[in-house]
Scaffold this active site. Structure first.
Site, short mmCIF file in Angstrom:
data_model
loop_
_atom_site.label_atom_id
_atom_site.label_comp_id
_atom_site.label_asym_id
_atom_site.label_seq_id
_atom_site.Cartn_x
_atom_site.Cartn_y
_atom_site.Cartn_z
N HIS A 1 43.70 44.32 58.94
CA HIS A 1 43.31 45.27 57.90
C HIS A 1 44.51 45.70 57.05
O HIS A 1 44.60 45.35 55.88
CB HIS A 1 42.63 46.49 58.53
CG HIS A 1 42.13 47.47 57.51
ND1 HIS A 1 41.91 48.79 57.81
CD2 HIS A 1 41.83 47.34 56.20
CE1 HIS A 1 41.48 49.43 56.73
NE2 HIS A 1 41.43 48.58 55.74
N HIS B 1 45.98 45.35 52.50
CA HIS B 1 46.66 46.41 51.76
C HIS B 1 48.11 46.07 51.44
O HIS B 1 48.53 46.11 50.28
CB HIS B 1 46.62 47.72 52.56
CG HIS B 1 45.29 48.37 52.63
ND1 HIS B 1 44.92 49.43 51.84
CD2 HIS B 1 44.21 48.10 53.41
CE1 HIS B 1 43.69 49.81 52.12
NE2 HIS B 1 43.23 49.01 53.08
N HIS C 1 38.93 42.00 52.54
CA HIS C 1 39.01 43.43 52.84
C HIS C 1 37.66 44.00 53.23
O HIS C 1 37.56 44.82 54.15
CB HIS C 1 39.59 44.19 51.65
CG HIS C 1 39.73 45.67 51.92
ND1 HIS C 1 38.84 46.60 51.43
CD2 HIS C 1 40.63 46.36 52.66
CE1 HIS C 1 39.20 47.80 51.86
NE2 HIS C 1 40.28 47.69 52.59
N ASN D 1 37.02 45.86 56.85
CA ASN D 1 37.06 47.32 56.70
C ASN D 1 35.72 48.01 56.93
O ASN D 1 35.62 48.97 57.68
CB ASN D 1 37.57 47.69 55.31
CG ASN D 1 37.64 49.21 55.13
OD1 ASN D 1 38.51 49.87 55.68
ND2 ASN D 1 36.71 49.76 54.36
N ILE E 1 39.92 51.76 49.51
CA ILE E 1 39.72 52.69 50.60
C ILE E 1 40.47 52.16 51.81
O ILE E 1 40.64 50.95 51.94
CB ILE E 1 38.23 52.90 50.94
CG1 ILE E 1 38.05 53.92 52.06
CG2 ILE E 1 37.60 51.58 51.34
CD1 ILE E 1 38.50 55.30 51.72
#
Length: 885
Positions: free
Chosen positions: A500, A505, A719, A723, A885
C-alpha cells in the site's frame, strides 16, 4: 467557562466554515485587428490580503472581420492566484491548446520555458509560505523527532545505501536544533507546506477530518451491555435454511431463537478445525474473545471516552482531531452504528477456513505477494523443513509428494515473509511476538481452483531466546490455526508498509514532482497524467504527519513498531519500475505465462497502435464482454485481482495508445521531445536516485505508452485493489491481526490449556489497539464525495479544446465504454459460483477492481453550484483516478 460548556464552545469553533462563493466576471477590452489567436494571458492579483481560485477563462472576439469571431478560446486554469505583494510575480496561464515542445507557436516558446524555470527554481531560505509554488525533492528526514529523545529518533530514509527510499516533496521547514540532518516540521499537524495547486479542497480536508472523528467515536468508546449486533443484524445460517424450506409465516421468531440457541450451544462445545477457529471446551469456563470483538460494532449511544483510551489517543492523533472528538461527545450522547466488516457479515468464523485463508491471497487486500513455487526452491525449503519438523515423518513425506505433483501442474504457490528474520531480534519484545513465515499453498484442479495452505514455516533468529522455529502441516489442529494468525500478521504488515504505502503512495510522489517541474501544462502528457495526481502530494504529507511518524499510529498498530519504515526501506531494494506493469508483475511472480502468439507484432508505431486498439468492448444486444487480447495467460484462471486487473490494464493501455497517437506520429517524435526526456531522466536520477535497476529508455512510442500505462495503473487500479478492501477484511482483527502478543505454544501445552479463548485473547492485540485499527481501516476504506473515477470526466476540467478534439473525445468515450463493459464482465464472473475465489466462505464478491464508471457524478446543488456529498457504503466499489486517500 468550565467542563461541557467549554467543550461546546470548542465544538462551535471547530465546526465553523468560511463561506465560499463563485463569482463570474464579464470584461471587454480592445486589441489590434491583427492580434490573432490568444495563446496565453497574464493575471495579477492586486488585493493586498486575499488569494482567489481562478477556475477558467473563455475569450472570444466581438465584431472580428474574419472567422475568428466564431471561435472561443478556453483556458482551464484551476489554480490559486495570490497577491503580487506576496509572490512578487504575475501568473501566466496558457490556453487549452496542447503542443509538443517542437510544435509550440513561436510567440509562446519563451513563456513556456520561463514558466517551467519558475517551478524548477530552488526555494528561498527559511520557511516557505503558502503561496510559494516550489517543487523540489528531499529525503525522508521528517519521520522522527530527536528533540523528544532517543525513543523518537528514526534514521533518515533516502540517499543512503543502508536506507534507500523514493524522494518526497521538499517542504522548506527548518532543521532540528541538535541534528541538522533532520527537519523540524510544522507547529501544527495540518499546517505543513504543500504547493497551493496540490492541496485538496477545504471541503475534502474537512470531510476527511470528520470521517476520522466519526470513526474514533464509532469504535473507541466502551462496548455497550446491549445484545450483540450479531443477533440483531446477522441471522445465523440456520435461520436462512429454516426460511428456505418453511415459509416465514409458518415459523415464529420464538422457533427461530430456539433453533439458534441449540446450534450456538453445540458450536461452543467443540468447533472443528475444518470449520475454522480454535476448538473449545466447556463454554461455562470461557470468555469468548470473538464475541467481545463483535461487541465493538453494535448500534450504541456513547457519551465519553475512557480516560485511559483518551490518554493513549493524545499521543497518537492530532490534537485538533481529539479535541473535535471530545467536543462532539460533550454536546450530547452520540448514537452511532457500524457496518459489519464483509468478512464476518455472513459467518463470523468464515475467515478461519483454510480455503478462505488461501482465497484472500488472491482476492483480499494484499493479492500481490503470492507467487508460484518452483521445484529448485522447494528442494531447498525441504532441507529447512526437515530440521524444524517435529511430527510424524510420514506426514512430511506425503507433503513432499503432494507439493511436487502440484509444482508439475503449476498449482503450488508460496507466500514468503522470510525477509523478516533479520529484523526479529529488534522487533520481538515489549509485548510483541513475531515469526518470519513462509507458507506453501496448493490450488485444486480446474474448474474450481480453490487454494489452501498445506505447510507453514515459522522462523526465529538462530540466537533467539523466544523459543524455537517450527514447521507445521494442517494435522497439527489448534497450533495450525494459531500459526495462520502469525502468517496473517506478517502479511498485514507487508500490506500496509509495502503493497500500500511504498508501492503506490511513495513511489508515485517523485513522478508528480518531476511532472510539475519538467512538463509544461501545454504538454499533452501533463494533461493526460494530471487527473491521476489529484491530491496525492497532500495525502502523502498527511500520512507522514499522522500515520508514519515516530510513535504514530502505524508504529503503534503494527508488530514492526519503530522499525516499520526501516523495513519498508529494506524492501524498496527489490522495487523495479519495469516490474510494476501488471503483466510484468504477474510474469515475475510466476502467476502468468507469456502468451504464445501466431504472429509476433513488431514494426512501426502505427502497427503497435492498431494492435492495442484491437481491445474493444464487443457490441450487439447479446455481447456485453470486453474482449482482451492480453500478452499473458494466467496460471490460475480464478485469480480475481489478476483477471479483473488485466482487463483494466488493457483498457488503460488502449486509451493511452490512442491518446498518444494524436500527438506522436513516429518514434523520432518521442526521441526529440526534450521535456519528456528531461522528465524521465529526472525521475531516474533524482526522484528514484537510490534504485538503478528496472529503468528503460523512453526512445520509442511503445516505451512511452508502457511507462504512462504503468504509472496510471499504479495510481488507479493497483491502489484501489490494495486500499479499499481494508475495512472489509482488516476491520475484523482476528482475520488480519497487525500484531500478536504470544508465540505458538508447544503441542503438549495446547491440550493442557483449559481456557483456549483466554490464550487467543492474550495473543491478539489489546482491545484499544484493535478498536483503533478498526477505526483506521474504516477511515482508509471510505471514498470521499469529491472522488472522480477512472473513465469519468472531472466536472471542473473537460478534455482539451484542441484541433484534434473530436478524436480525443471519441477515444475517451471508447475508453469509458470499455470500462463499462468490464463492469458487466465482473458482474457476470461474480455470478459464477464455480469461481470460488471470487466469493469464498465469507460470501464476499470481488469488487475491488469494479470500475463503477457508469455511476453518475454526485448531484449538483443549484444553490451553490457544487457537487454535494453522497453517503456511501463503506465497501463502495470504484477505481478512483488518483491516490487521494
Amino acid at each position: 467557562m468550565k467542563g461541557k460548556e467549554l467543550e461546546r464552545k470548542k465544538h462551535e469553533v471547530l465546526s465553523m466554515k468560511v463561506p465560499m462563493k463563485v463569482i463570474k466576471f464579464k470584461l471587454k477590452f480592445e486589441v489590434t485587428r491583427d492580434f490573432g489567436i490568444p495563446g496565453a494571458f497574464v493575471v495579477e492579483n492586486r488585493d493586498k490580503k486575499h488569494e482567489f481560485f481562478l477556475k477558467s477563462i473563455t475569450l472570444h472576439y466581438i465584431n472580428h472581420p474574419n472567422i475568428l469571431e466564431e471561435r472561443k478560446f478556453h483556458y482551464c486554469c484551476g489554480s490559486w492566484v495570490y497577491p503580487i505583494t506576496k509572490t512578487g510575480f504575475k501568473r501566466i496561464f496558457f490556453s487549452d491548446q496542447l503542443y509538443l515542445p517542437t510544435k509550440t507557436p513561436q510567440g509562446l516558446v519563451e513563456l513556456r520555458k520561463k514558466e517551467l524555470q519558475k517551478l524548477q527554481a530552488p526555494g528561498p531560505k527559511g520557511e516557505w509560505n503558502p503561496w510559494d509554488r516550489i517543487y523540489d525533492y528531499d529525503v525522508y528526514n521528517n519521520l522522527g523527532d530527536p528533540e523528544k529523545g532517543r525513543l523518537y529518533d528514526r534514521p533518515v530514509l533516502g540517499d543512503s545505501t543502508n536506507f534507500p527510499y523514493p524522494r518526497r516533496l521538499k517542504t522548506g521547514y527548518l532543521n532540528c536544533q541538535h541534528d541538522h540532518s533532520r527537519e523540524s516540521g510544522p507547529a501544527r499537524c495540518f499546517q505543513f507546506y504543500v504547493p497551493p495547486d496540490e492541496r485538496m479542497s477545504d471541503e475534502k480536508l474537512q470531510e476527511l477530518k470528520n470521517n476520522f472523528v466519526e470513526a474514533l467515536i464509532r469504535f473507541l468508546p466502551p462496548e455497550p451491555t446491549l445484545p450483540h449486533l450479531w443477533d440483531g443484524e446477522c441471522p445465523d445460517f440456520v435461520t436462512k435454511v429454516a426460511h428456505f424450506f418453511v415459509p416465514k409465516a409458518a415459523i415464529s421468531k420464538k422457533d427461530v431463537r430456539f433453533i439458534r440457541s441449540i446450534i450456538d450451544f453445540c458450536r461452543k462445545l467443540k468447533l472443528p478445525s475444518s470449520h475454522g477457529g480454535p476448538s473449545r471446551s466447556d463454554p461455562s469456563e470461557e470468555q469468548d474473545i470473538f464475541e467481545d470483538i463483535i461487541g465493538f460494532f453494535p448500534d450504541k449511544e456513547v457519551e465519553e471516552l475512557d480516560d485511559s483510551d483518551k490518554q493513549r489517543l493524545e499521543k497518537l492523533v492530532p490534537k485538533e482531531i481529539l479535541d473535535q472528538v471530545v467536543a462532539t461527545l460533550a454536546l450530547k450522547r452520540q448514537h452511532v452504528s457500524a457496518q459489519l466488516p464483509s468478512i464476518i457479515a455472513e459467518e463470523k468464523f468464515a475467515s478461519f477456513a483454510d480455503t478462505e485463508f488461501g482465497r484472500q491471497m488472491l482476492a483480499g487486500t494484499n493479492p500481490v505477494r503470492i507467487r508460484r513455487l518452483k521445484k529448485e526452491e522447494f528442494s531447498l525449503l525441504m532441507e529447512s523443513f526437515q530440521k524444524k519438523y517435529q511430527g510424524n515423518r510420514n506426514d512430511l513425506k506425503a507433503l513432499e509428494v503432494d507439493v511436487e505433483e502440484a509444482i508439475k501442474a503449476s498449482s503450488a504457490f508460496i507466500l514468503d515473509h522470510h525477509y523478516l528474520e533479520q529484523f526479529l531480534k529488534m522487533i520481538n519484545g515489549k509485548g510483541v511476538c513475531a515469526y518470519a513465515t513462509r507458507t506453501i499453498l496448493i490450488a485444486d484442479e480446474r474448474p474450481y481452483e480453490t487454494i489452501k495452505p498445506v505447510a507453514i514455516e515459522l522462523s526465529l533468529s538462530e540466537d533467539s531466546d523466544d523459543g524455537c522455529s517450527m514447521f507445521l502441516v494442517p494435522e497439527n489442529d489448534l497450533i495450525w490455526e494459531f500459526a495462520k494468525f502469525h502468517v496473517a500478521s506478517n502479511d498485514a504488515a507487508y500490506h500496509q508498509l509495502v503493497s500500500h504505502w511504498l508501492h503506490t503512495h511513495a513511489v508515485v510522489e517523485p513522478f508528480i514532482i518531476a511532472t510539475r517541474r519538467q512538463l509544461s501544462v501545454m504538454h499533452p502528457i501533463h494533461r493526460l497524467l494530471d487527473p491521476h495526481f489529484k491530491d496525492t502530494l497532500h495525502i502523502n504529507a498527511l500520512a507522514r504527519a499522522v500515520f508514519l511518524n515516530a510513535g504514530g499510529i502505524l508504529e503503534t498498530l503494527l508488530f514492526t513498531g519503530e522499525y516499520s519504515m526501516e523495513l519498508s526501506s529494506h524492501l524498496y531494494k527489490e522495487w523495479r519500475f519495469d516490474k510494476q506493469a501488471l503483466p510484468e508483475d504477474l510474469l515475475e511472480r510466476g502467476m502468468a505465462k507469456r502468451r504464445v502468439r501466431d504472429e509476433v507484432v513488431s514494426g512501426p508505431m502505427e502497427q503497435v497502435g492498431r494492435d492495442k486498439s484491437s481491445n474493444k468492448a464487443a457490441t450487439g444486444a447479446e455481447q456485453t464482454m470486453f474482449e482482451v487480447d492480453a500478452e499473458v495467460e494466467l496460471v490460475l484462471e480464478d485469480y480475481p485481482y489478476a483477471k479483473d486487473g488485466i482487463e483494466i490494464w488493457t483498457a488503460i493501455e488502449t486509451w493511452v495508445t490512442e491518446y498518444c497517437n494524436v500527438f506522436y506520429h513516429n518514434d523520432n517524435d518521442v526521441k526529440e521531445d526534450e521535456e519528456i526526456q528531461e522528465w524521465w531522466n529526472e525521475i531516474k536520477t533524482r526522484g528514484h536516485k537510490d534504485r538503478n535497476e528496472g529503468w528503460y529508455d523512453i526512445n520509442t512510442f511503445e516505451s512511452l505508452v508502457k511507462a504512462l500505462t504503468t504509472l496510471i495503473w499504479i495510481t488507479s487500479g493497483l491502489h484501489a485493489a490494495v486500499n479499499f478492501g481494508q475495512y472489509g477484511y482488516g476491520g475484523w482483527p482476528p482475520n488480519r491481526p497487525m500484531l500478536l502478543r504470544k508465540f505458538l505454544p508447544k503441542e503438549e501445552e495446547v491440550y493442557e490449556e483449559v481456557n483456549i479463548m483466554k490464550f487467543v485473547e492474550e495473543m491478539l492485540p489489546d482491545k484499544f489497539q484493535m478498536k483503533l485499527a478498526i477505526a483506521v481501516m474504516d477511515l482508509l476504506s471510505r471514498h470521499t464525495s469529491e472522488e472522480v473515477y477512472l473513465g469519468q470526466t472531472s466536472p471542473q476540467k473537460e478534455w482539451p479544446l484542441i484541433e484534434d478534439q473530436s478524436i480525443i473525445q471519441k477515444k475517451f468515450k471508447e475508453f469509458r465504454e470499455n470500462l463499462e463493459a468490464i463492469e458487466r464482465n465482473i458482474k457476470e464472473r461474480n455470478k459464477e459460483y464455480i469461481l470460488m475465489n471470487r466469493w469464498g466462505h465469507a460470501k464476499i464478491p470481488y469488487k475491488l477492481l469494479y470500475p463503477d464508471t457508469s455511476k453518475p457524478m454526485p448531484p449538483i446543488s443549484k444553490e451553490k453550484g457544487k457537487h454535494q456529498p453522497e453517503k456511501m457504503d463503506i465497501n463502495e466499489r470504484g477505481i478512483p483516478n488518483s491516490i487521494s486517500i
